[in-house]
Design an enzyme around this catalytic site. Structure first.
Site, PDB file in Angstrom:
ATOM      1  CG  HIS A 144       9.470  -1.793   2.703  1.00 33.15           C
ATOM      2  ND1 HIS A 144       9.414  -0.421   2.643  1.00 33.15           N
ATOM      3  CD2 HIS A 144       9.710  -2.207   1.425  1.00 33.15           C
ATOM      4  CE1 HIS A 144       9.607  -0.007   1.403  1.00 33.15           C
ATOM      5  NE2 HIS A 144       9.780  -1.071   0.637  1.00 33.15           N
ATOM      6  NE  ARG A 159       4.776  -3.097  -4.385  1.00 34.97           N
ATOM      7  CZ  ARG A 159       5.549  -2.039  -4.490  1.00 34.97           C
ATOM      8  NH1 ARG A 159       5.239  -0.939  -3.869  1.00 34.97           N
ATOM      9  NH2 ARG A 159       6.620  -2.081  -5.243  1.00 34.97           N
ATOM     10  CB  SER A 163       8.728   4.186  -0.682  1.00 35.76           C
ATOM     11  OG  SER A 163       9.138   3.067   0.049  1.00 35.76           O
ATOM     12  CE  LYS A 183      12.339   8.195  -8.798  1.00 33.38           C
ATOM     13  NZ  LYS A 183      11.114   7.384  -8.884  1.00 33.38           N
TER      14      LYS A 183
HETATM   15  P1  ADP Z   1      12.999  -0.976  -5.065  1.00 29.38           P
HETATM   16  O1  ADP Z   1      13.154   0.419  -5.549  1.00 29.38           O
HETATM   17  O2  ADP Z   1      14.220  -1.811  -5.176  1.00 29.38           O
HETATM   18  O3  ADP Z   1      11.770  -1.693  -5.554  1.00 29.38           O
HETATM   19  P2  ADP Z   1      11.563  -0.570  -2.619  1.00 29.38           P
HETATM   20  O4  ADP Z   1      12.093   0.021  -1.353  1.00 29.38           O
HETATM   21  O5  ADP Z   1      10.485   0.156  -3.314  1.00 29.38           O
HETATM   22  O6  ADP Z   1      12.837  -0.793  -3.495  1.00 29.38           O
HETATM   23  O7  ADP Z   1      11.055  -2.039  -2.326  1.00 29.38           O
HETATM   24  C1  ADP Z   1      11.891  -3.012  -1.790  1.00 29.38           C
HETATM   25  C2  ADP Z   1      11.211  -4.362  -1.888  1.00 29.38           C
HETATM   26  O8  ADP Z   1      10.043  -4.373  -1.069  1.00 29.38           O
HETATM   27  C3  ADP Z   1      10.750  -4.725  -3.287  1.00 29.38           C
HETATM   28  O9  ADP Z   1      10.915  -6.110  -3.472  1.00 29.38           O
HETATM   29  C4  ADP Z   1       9.288  -4.379  -3.263  1.00 29.38           C
HETATM   30  O10 ADP Z   1       8.540  -5.147  -4.192  1.00 29.38           O
HETATM   31  C5  ADP Z   1       8.927  -4.736  -1.848  1.00 29.38           C
HETATM   32  N1  ADP Z   1       7.746  -4.002  -1.402  1.00 29.38           N
HETATM   33  C6  ADP Z   1       7.557  -2.664  -1.421  1.00 29.38           C
HETATM   34  N2  ADP Z   1       6.327  -2.346  -0.962  1.00 29.38           N
HETATM   35  C7  ADP Z   1       5.719  -3.521  -0.643  1.00 29.38           C
HETATM   36  C8  ADP Z   1       4.428  -3.884  -0.149  1.00 29.38           C
HETATM   37  N3  ADP Z   1       3.496  -2.966   0.093  1.00 29.38           N
HETATM   38  N4  ADP Z   1       4.157  -5.211   0.027  1.00 29.38           N
HETATM   39  C9  ADP Z   1       5.100  -6.128  -0.254  1.00 29.38           C
HETATM   40  N5  ADP Z   1       6.329  -5.861  -0.740  1.00 29.38           N
HETATM   41  C10 ADP Z   1       6.641  -4.581  -0.933  1.00 29.38           C
END
Ligand code: ADP
Length: 161
Positions: free
Chosen positions: A17, A90, A128, A41
């Site tokens: 992020h 990703r 995450s 969730k």
């Molecule tokens: P969501 O549940 O909405 O996907 P996340 O917190 O998992 O929320 O992710 C928020 C954003 O960050 C999403 O667009 C996700 O694809 C991006 N993201 C998460 N991890 C990575 C990573 N390792 N590299 C690039 N983008 C990421």
């Protein structure tokens, strides 16, 4: 003024992020990190914890704002006057869901564009949920979550068992 919203659950924020945030702060005049409040969730971290962790990792950025939102992303983006929605990609497996979301958001808010940033390959495996799982069992999270929150997060995750 170019304003974007970068939405997500951030449960918790990871180096993946942060990598996206570091790239978009130079592309936009204002970056609003939108932390999704309600999900089917249940997140592991409370909303306040998730907001707090992000704020601790982004104090140096004057054009970054961290805010919670609930309901439709397009309503939040509109309220923030944002014409851009940023998402990270990703793997191919992210694509189908993101494509559906972007198409629906285009229908609901035609003036806005969804912009996809490719992950830094260093972080293509990082999510995450992976951080939660490794941290829960006491694995080292160095290099996976920002240094500012590393000790606290590791302690907190170990206690979540
Ligand atoms: P969501 O549940 O909405 O996907 P996340 O917190 O998992 O929320 O992710 C928020 C954003 O960050 C999403 O667009 C996700 O694809 C991006 N993201 C998460 N991890 C990575 C990573 N390792 N590299 C690039 N983008 C990421």
């Amino acid at each position: 003024m170019r304003i974007c919203v970068y939405p997500g659950s951030f449960d918790p924020i990871t180096c993946g992020h942060m990598d996206i945030i570091e790239r978009i702060v130079d592309m936009f005049d204002r970056v609003v990190i939108g932390v999704l409040q309600n999900r089917e969730k249940q997140p592991l971290f409370s909303l306040d914890e998730r907001l707090g962790y992000i704020r601790r990792c982004t104090p140096g950025y004057e054009n970054v704002e961290v805010e919670a939102f609930d309901g439709l992303l397009v309503d939040f983006a509109r309220a923030k006057n944002a014409l851009y929605i940023v998402r990270g990609l990703r793997a191919v497996s992210d694509f189908e869901f993101e494509f559906q979301m972007a198409s629906m958001n285009k229908k609901l808010y035609p003036e806005a564009e969804t912009i996809f940033l490719m992950t830094n390959t260093k972080y293509s495996f990082l999510s995450s949920s992976m951080v939660r799982e490794v941290g829960r069992w006491g694995g080292c999270l160095r290099g996976l979550v920002p240094g500012e929150i590393l000790p606290d997060l590791m302690k907190r995750l170990k206690n979540s068992l």
